[in-house]
Structure formats: C-alpha cells, structure tokens
Design a protein around this motif. Sequence first.
Motif, PDB file in Angstrom:
ATOM      1  N   PHE A  23       0.815  -1.201   0.000  1.00 40.99           N
ATOM      2  CA  PHE A  23       0.000   0.000   0.000  1.00 40.99           C
ATOM      3  C   PHE A  23       0.857   1.262   0.000  1.00 40.99           C
ATOM      4  O   PHE A  23       0.496   2.279   0.583  1.00 40.99           O
ATOM      5  CB  PHE A  23      -0.958  -0.023   1.199  1.00 40.99           C
ATOM      6  CG  PHE A  23      -1.865  -1.219   1.203  1.00 40.99           C
ATOM      7  CD1 PHE A  23      -2.632  -1.534   0.096  1.00 40.99           C
ATOM      8  CD2 PHE A  23      -1.926  -2.066   2.299  1.00 40.99           C
ATOM      9  CE1 PHE A  23      -3.463  -2.645   0.080  1.00 40.99           C
ATOM     10  CE2 PHE A  23      -2.754  -3.177   2.314  1.00 40.99           C
ATOM     11  CZ  PHE A  23      -3.526  -3.466   1.193  1.00 40.99           C
ATOM     12  N   ARG A  24       1.993   1.195  -0.671  1.00 39.01           N
ATOM     13  CA  ARG A  24       2.836   2.368  -0.842  1.00 39.01           C
ATOM     14  C   ARG A  24       2.336   3.201  -2.015  1.00 39.01           C
ATOM     15  O   ARG A  24       1.972   2.663  -3.052  1.00 39.01           O
ATOM     16  CB  ARG A  24       4.289   1.947  -1.071  1.00 39.01           C
ATOM     17  CG  ARG A  24       4.923   1.234   0.111  1.00 39.01           C
ATOM     18  CD  ARG A  24       6.273   0.664  -0.249  1.00 39.01           C
ATOM     19  NE  ARG A  24       6.173  -0.393  -1.237  1.00 39.01           N
ATOM     20  CZ  ARG A  24       7.208  -1.034  -1.752  1.00 39.01           C
ATOM     21  NH1 ARG A  24       8.434  -0.713  -1.359  1.00 39.01           N
ATOM     22  NH2 ARG A  24       7.037  -1.996  -2.649  1.00 39.01           N
ATOM     23  N   ASP A  25       2.350   4.507  -1.827  1.00 38.97           N
ATOM     24  CA  ASP A  25       1.858   5.433  -2.845  1.00 38.97           C
ATOM     25  C   ASP A  25       3.012   6.315  -3.305  1.00 38.97           C
ATOM     26  O   ASP A  25       3.494   7.161  -2.552  1.00 38.97           O
ATOM     27  CB  ASP A  25       0.734   6.291  -2.262  1.00 38.97           C
ATOM     28  CG  ASP A  25       0.099   7.201  -3.304  1.00 38.97           C
ATOM     29  OD1 ASP A  25       0.585   7.229  -4.445  1.00 38.97           O
ATOM     30  OD2 ASP A  25      -0.886   7.884  -2.954  1.00 38.97           O
ATOM     31  N   PRO A  26       3.492   6.140  -4.540  1.00 38.86           N
ATOM     32  CA  PRO A  26       4.639   6.945  -5.003  1.00 38.86           C
ATOM     33  C   PRO A  26       4.341   8.437  -5.093  1.00 38.86           C
ATOM     34  O   PRO A  26       5.267   9.243  -5.122  1.00 38.86           O
ATOM     35  CB  PRO A  26       4.937   6.346  -6.390  1.00 38.86           C
ATOM     36  CG  PRO A  26       3.688   5.636  -6.793  1.00 38.86           C
ATOM     37  CD  PRO A  26       3.039   5.162  -5.542  1.00 38.86           C
ATOM     38  N   SER A  27       3.066   8.825  -5.115  1.00 40.00           N
ATOM     39  CA  SER A  27       2.711  10.239  -5.196  1.00 40.00           C
ATOM     40  C   SER A  27       2.425  10.855  -3.827  1.00 40.00           C
ATOM     41  O   SER A  27       2.001  12.008  -3.732  1.00 40.00           O
ATOM     42  CB  SER A  27       1.476  10.422  -6.088  1.00 40.00           C
ATOM     43  OG  SER A  27       0.342   9.760  -5.545  1.00 40.00           O
ATOM     44  N   TRP A  28       2.675  10.114  -2.763  1.00 43.87           N
ATOM     45  CA  TRP A  28       2.402  10.606  -1.415  1.00 43.87           C
ATOM     46  C   TRP A  28       3.280  11.812  -1.093  1.00 43.87           C
ATOM     47  O   TRP A  28       4.468  11.852  -1.450  1.00 43.87           O
ATOM     48  CB  TRP A  28       2.657   9.472  -0.409  1.00 43.87           C
ATOM     49  CG  TRP A  28       2.451   9.840   1.016  1.00 43.87           C
ATOM     50  CD1 TRP A  28       1.376  10.474   1.568  1.00 43.87           C
ATOM     51  CD2 TRP A  28       3.363   9.580   2.101  1.00 43.87           C
ATOM     52  NE1 TRP A  28       1.550  10.629   2.926  1.00 43.87           N
ATOM     53  CE2 TRP A  28       2.758  10.088   3.284  1.00 43.87           C
ATOM     54  CE3 TRP A  28       4.606   8.968   2.192  1.00 43.87           C
ATOM     55  CZ2 TRP A  28       3.376  10.006   4.524  1.00 43.87           C
ATOM     56  CZ3 TRP A  28       5.223   8.887   3.421  1.00 43.87           C
ATOM     57  CH2 TRP A  28       4.606   9.386   4.576  1.00 43.87           C
ATOM     58  N   ASN A  29       2.723  12.797  -0.387  1.00 40.32           N
ATOM     59  CA  ASN A  29       3.438  14.050  -0.104  1.00 40.32           C
ATOM     60  C   ASN A  29       4.121  14.068   1.260  1.00 40.32           C
ATOM     61  O   ASN A  29       4.492  15.135   1.752  1.00 40.32           O
ATOM     62  CB  ASN A  29       2.467  15.235  -0.210  1.00 40.32           C
ATOM     63  CG  ASN A  29       1.355  15.167   0.835  1.00 40.32           C
ATOM     64  OD1 ASN A  29       1.299  14.241   1.650  1.00 40.32           O
ATOM     65  ND2 ASN A  29       0.464  16.141   0.805  1.00 40.32           N
ATOM     66  N   TRP A  30       4.259  12.921   1.915  1.00 36.51           N
ATOM     67  CA  TRP A  30       4.943  12.764   3.194  1.00 36.51           C
ATOM     68  C   TRP A  30       4.167  13.331   4.372  1.00 36.51           C
ATOM     69  O   TRP A  30       4.694  13.417   5.478  1.00 36.51           O
ATOM     70  CB  TRP A  30       6.357  13.381   3.158  1.00 36.51           C
ATOM     71  CG  TRP A  30       7.240  12.706   2.170  1.00 36.51           C
ATOM     72  CD1 TRP A  30       7.441  13.068   0.873  1.00 36.51           C
ATOM     73  CD2 TRP A  30       8.017  11.517   2.376  1.00 36.51           C
ATOM     74  NE1 TRP A  30       8.292  12.185   0.241  1.00 36.51           N
ATOM     75  CE2 TRP A  30       8.665  11.215   1.150  1.00 36.51           C
ATOM     76  CE3 TRP A  30       8.226  10.689   3.471  1.00 36.51           C
ATOM     77  CZ2 TRP A  30       9.504  10.141   0.987  1.00 36.51           C
ATOM     78  CZ3 TRP A  30       9.080   9.603   3.302  1.00 36.51           C
ATOM     79  CH2 TRP A  30       9.704   9.335   2.086  1.00 36.51           C
ATOM     80  N   ASP A  31       2.923  13.669   4.155  1.00 34.25           N
ATOM     81  CA  ASP A  31       2.058  14.082   5.259  1.00 34.25           C
ATOM     82  C   ASP A  31       1.302  12.857   5.748  1.00 34.25           C
ATOM     83  O   ASP A  31       0.522  12.265   5.005  1.00 34.25           O
ATOM     84  CB  ASP A  31       1.079  15.159   4.789  1.00 34.25           C
ATOM     85  CG  ASP A  31       0.125  15.609   5.902  1.00 34.25           C
ATOM     86  OD1 ASP A  31       0.348  15.217   7.068  1.00 34.25           O
ATOM     87  OD2 ASP A  31      -0.839  16.324   5.598  1.00 34.25           O
ATOM     88  N   GLU A  32       1.551  12.486   7.005  1.00 31.21           N
ATOM     89  CA  GLU A  32       1.000  11.241   7.544  1.00 31.21           C
ATOM     90  C   GLU A  32      -0.523  11.187   7.427  1.00 31.21           C
ATOM     91  O   GLU A  32      -1.096  10.129   7.157  1.00 31.21           O
ATOM     92  CB  GLU A  32       1.402  11.108   9.015  1.00 31.21           C
ATOM     93  CG  GLU A  32       1.138   9.746   9.626  1.00 31.21           C
ATOM     94  CD  GLU A  32       2.280   8.768   9.437  1.00 31.21           C
ATOM     95  OE1 GLU A  32       2.109   7.586   9.774  1.00 31.21           O
ATOM     96  OE2 GLU A  32       3.356   9.190   8.959  1.00 31.21           O
ATOM     97  N   ALA A  33      -1.193  12.319   7.605  1.00 33.83           N
ATOM     98  CA  ALA A  33      -2.657  12.328   7.618  1.00 33.83           C
ATOM     99  C   ALA A  33      -3.271  12.348   6.230  1.00 33.83           C
ATOM    100  O   ALA A  33      -4.473  12.072   6.079  1.00 33.83           O
ATOM    101  CB  ALA A  33      -3.150  13.536   8.415  1.00 33.83           C
ATOM    102  N   SER A  34      -2.480  12.648   5.206  1.00 35.04           N
ATOM    103  CA  SER A  34      -3.045  12.806   3.865  1.00 35.04           C
ATOM    104  C   SER A  34      -2.908  11.564   2.987  1.00 35.04           C
ATOM    105  O   SER A  34      -3.298  11.595   1.818  1.00 35.04           O
ATOM    106  CB  SER A  34      -2.372  13.991   3.159  1.00 35.04           C
ATOM    107  OG  SER A  34      -0.998  13.699   2.891  1.00 35.04           O
ATOM    108  N   HIS A  35      -2.370  10.485   3.537  1.00 30.91           N
ATOM    109  CA  HIS A  35      -2.148   9.295   2.708  1.00 30.91           C
ATOM    110  C   HIS A  35      -3.485   8.699   2.261  1.00 30.91           C
ATOM    111  O   HIS A  35      -4.471   8.706   2.990  1.00 30.91           O
ATOM    112  CB  HIS A  35      -1.339   8.257   3.480  1.00 30.91           C
ATOM    113  CG  HIS A  35      -0.656   7.262   2.603  1.00 30.91           C
ATOM    114  ND1 HIS A  35      -1.305   6.177   2.047  1.00 30.91           N
ATOM    115  CD2 HIS A  35       0.629   7.190   2.180  1.00 30.91           C
ATOM    116  CE1 HIS A  35      -0.449   5.472   1.321  1.00 30.91           C
ATOM    117  NE2 HIS A  35       0.733   6.069   1.382  1.00 30.91           N
TER     118      HIS A  35
END
Length: 460
Positions: A120-132
């Motif tokens: 469940f890794r998202d390459p477009s994730w912005n490193w904000d824990e709450a926004s995944h």
Amino acid sequence: MPSLQELDSQDVIVSPLTSKRRPQIAFHTRRYSPVQSIPIELMSEIFIFASHSPDDIQGAISQPITISHVCNHWRQVSLSTPSLWTTIFLALPLSKNQLTRTITWIFRSRNRPLHIHMDFRDPSWNWDEASHSFGWKAMENIMRLILPQAPRWHCIELLTDTWAPIFTFLSYTTRVKSAPLLQNIRLARCNEYFAAKGEPFRPANLALPVAWFGGGAGLCGLRQLSLSGVHLDWTNSGLRGLKELELKYHAQQVMPTLPEFMTIMDANPGLERLVILGWGPKLDPGSQTVLQTIQLPQLREFEFGFVDVDYAVDLLSMFYVPNLQVLSIEDVASDIRPSQSQDCSRLFDYISFVNETDSPRIPLSSLLSLSLRGIRAGNASICQFLGHLCSIQSLSVIGVDAVPLRALCSTLHTCPTLSTLTLKDVDAAAVALAFPANSFPPGLRIVIDTCTDRDDFGDM
C-alpha cells in the motif's frame, strides 16, 4: 477419404443394410487434445509450477486466471487444484475487484496455506501522515476479510508508507491465538529517516508497543521475520526458533532494552541470518556492555548498519559469531543524511584488534564474502582490516569515498582467494588513479558500476 489414423480418432456410424447399395458411413469429428491424456494430478502440478514464482507475486495472480480460461477441461482442473489459488495480492489503488478476487481465492484455496502480500505504498504521497490515500479504515476492512483465515496464514507481507495501517494490523493480530502454519512475516513502514540519530517516533500517540498474536503465543512456527520501522511489545513478541531476523530503520526510542534483546537472542540460538540496520537494543552509555555476550554459533550471514560509530562498537562487542561467512557493514547515516558522513576508523580498528586474539568474536579470516557500503575510514584502519581476509572470495564496495577506496585497492594483493570485486557508486576518478598503481590477485574479476557509467573490466 479419411486415413486409418483419422478413422481411429473419430466416431463411425454405419447405417443398416437396406439395399444392395454400399453402406452409408457418417463421420462425426470429436477433436482430442494430447493434453487431455495427461493425468489430472500431473496437470495440477504443472499448473502450480507454472504459476508460482517467489519473484513474481503478480504473476501468481494472473497465471491461474489465464490457465482457467483456456478451455473447459483446464478450467475444471484448475478449479479442483486448491494450491493454485493460495497467493493473495492487494495493492494501491485498492478496488472492489481486488476484494472480490480475494474472497474468491480464499474460497478456491480451501484449506491450503495462504501467501498474503499487501503493498500500500503510494509513489505520489506528499509525506504528510494524515493525507495518505490508505489509512486505518481501509486496513481494517482488509483485516476483517483475512483474519478468519489466520490458521492458514503461511506468509504475510505488508508494505506501507505510514504507521496507521501497520498499527491496525498489529492490533487485529492480538486476537489471533494460534497461527500454526505461519513461517514468514515481513512488515515495513518504508521510511528510513526515522533511524536518524535523535529522531523520535511519530505519531507519538501510537508509539506504545503491541503484543501481537496473543502475546506471541500464537507464533510457534515462525522462522523468518523482517521488521522495518515496525516495533512490537518485545517482552511478549513470541520470537523464538527463528532462522532469519531483520531489524531495520527503527527510531531508537522504540527498540528493545538490552535485557529484552538478550532474551530474544537467547530464544533464537539457531539464527542463520541477522540484519541490524540503524539501531539494535537500547544501550546505557554507562553500562559495561562488553560483559554481555550474544552467542550465535549457527549464524552464517550478518548485515550490520549503524548510525553512530561508538554505538556500533559497543553493540558489536557483544556478539560471538564463530562460523560467520558473509558480513556486510554499512554506514546508514551516510544514506539518511549524506552531508553528515562520519569517520568509521574506530569500528574497523576494533574489529581488527579482536581478530588478533586466539578466538575472535567476528572471525575475518574465515569470511567468504564482504560488503562495505557508505564507509569512510583512514588508510591504516582499512588496510589493517582487509589484511585479515585470508579466505575472502567476493568483495563488494558501494558508495565508498576515494580515500578508503585507494587503501582497499592497495591491500587486495594480500587476498589471494579473492575472485570477484564489485565497485558500485564509487568515484570514477579515484578508480582510475587507484588501479594502475596497484597489483591484484591473479584471475580477479572486477565489475565497476560508477555514478556516471557502467563497465565490466573482465578478468584482470
């Protein structure tokens, strides 16, 4: 006119003789495939062999579908082969089709051991824990689906960017009192930065450890465990009888205490492979850790990465691994914060010093393979260290600065058994200067993968 062979493979119907006319012969063709003559049991084994590859998880999902749609006969055989449907794969973007497929696979696999892989890794994730895009609620739905099958779990892999899905998994597994078939667990919160020196665990409100699998009592058959950025209730972890253990990229504050770590090591005397990248147990700077000894007589492979050199020396002083064959040493800090490289000379001086005793704790003289990654150390320390490698066959040097690289090349003539030298992400100019000035063992194969180009120098 059909041949005799064709007649033998067809149904022949002869009409009654009602006149002197020649009998009428009707040919009804029924095509047979040579595959249909193969016993069903053998076809099942062929299907399983063609579908299951440890390096191709998605293929283990697509191949059974392809096989079951070839023809009616293949479909009947595939649906009657439970082992063909034992690999479950879930990944982002998570869809209703994936969940429906999981239910179908659980049903078709019947009572066979399950291999469950979740990425469940998202390459477009912005490193904000709450926004995944994948949070605890989605993980909860999956756990409700697979948890009833816990007695059939054989392999569990869960890869995430954030902590919430991992925490949900750990919390649900506290209900599992027995997982007798479970042999392999890999849990990874894929964020190396938490291993940085002084970096706290986040989110702080979920830092409390979880006593998974009924306080560890349900893990009677576990043999391989990899925890990357994932901590447990170490006192009630149930870690015993392991063959492989990986502890990687944890925040220092969530690691086991020294007594907890010693208990875990004592419960796993048969360890054959150990990986510690970042931090091991919490060590009290004022304690005499040298008085503690971790004996692992079966250990063959040790991958050791450190953030702090002084800590690394204290931790290594505890290990006694007399039969070690493969050693990897890595400066993890150089990967996390490249600008904060450190001098590792003290670590190599220590290992060289203990190898001059009658019974070295880490026997360099019997090593067959060595890997050095991100290391910066003085010439004298590197030369003295490499001088003990009298049985080495394979040496890998990755991301090493020019100074230790030149020292290494100047010492290789003392390693007559060395057959392969691999250089990766090294300075090309340093290589060009070091090679002509030094001699190497005869027949040595040198493979170079620099930052800018890739060459194979062949046999030197």
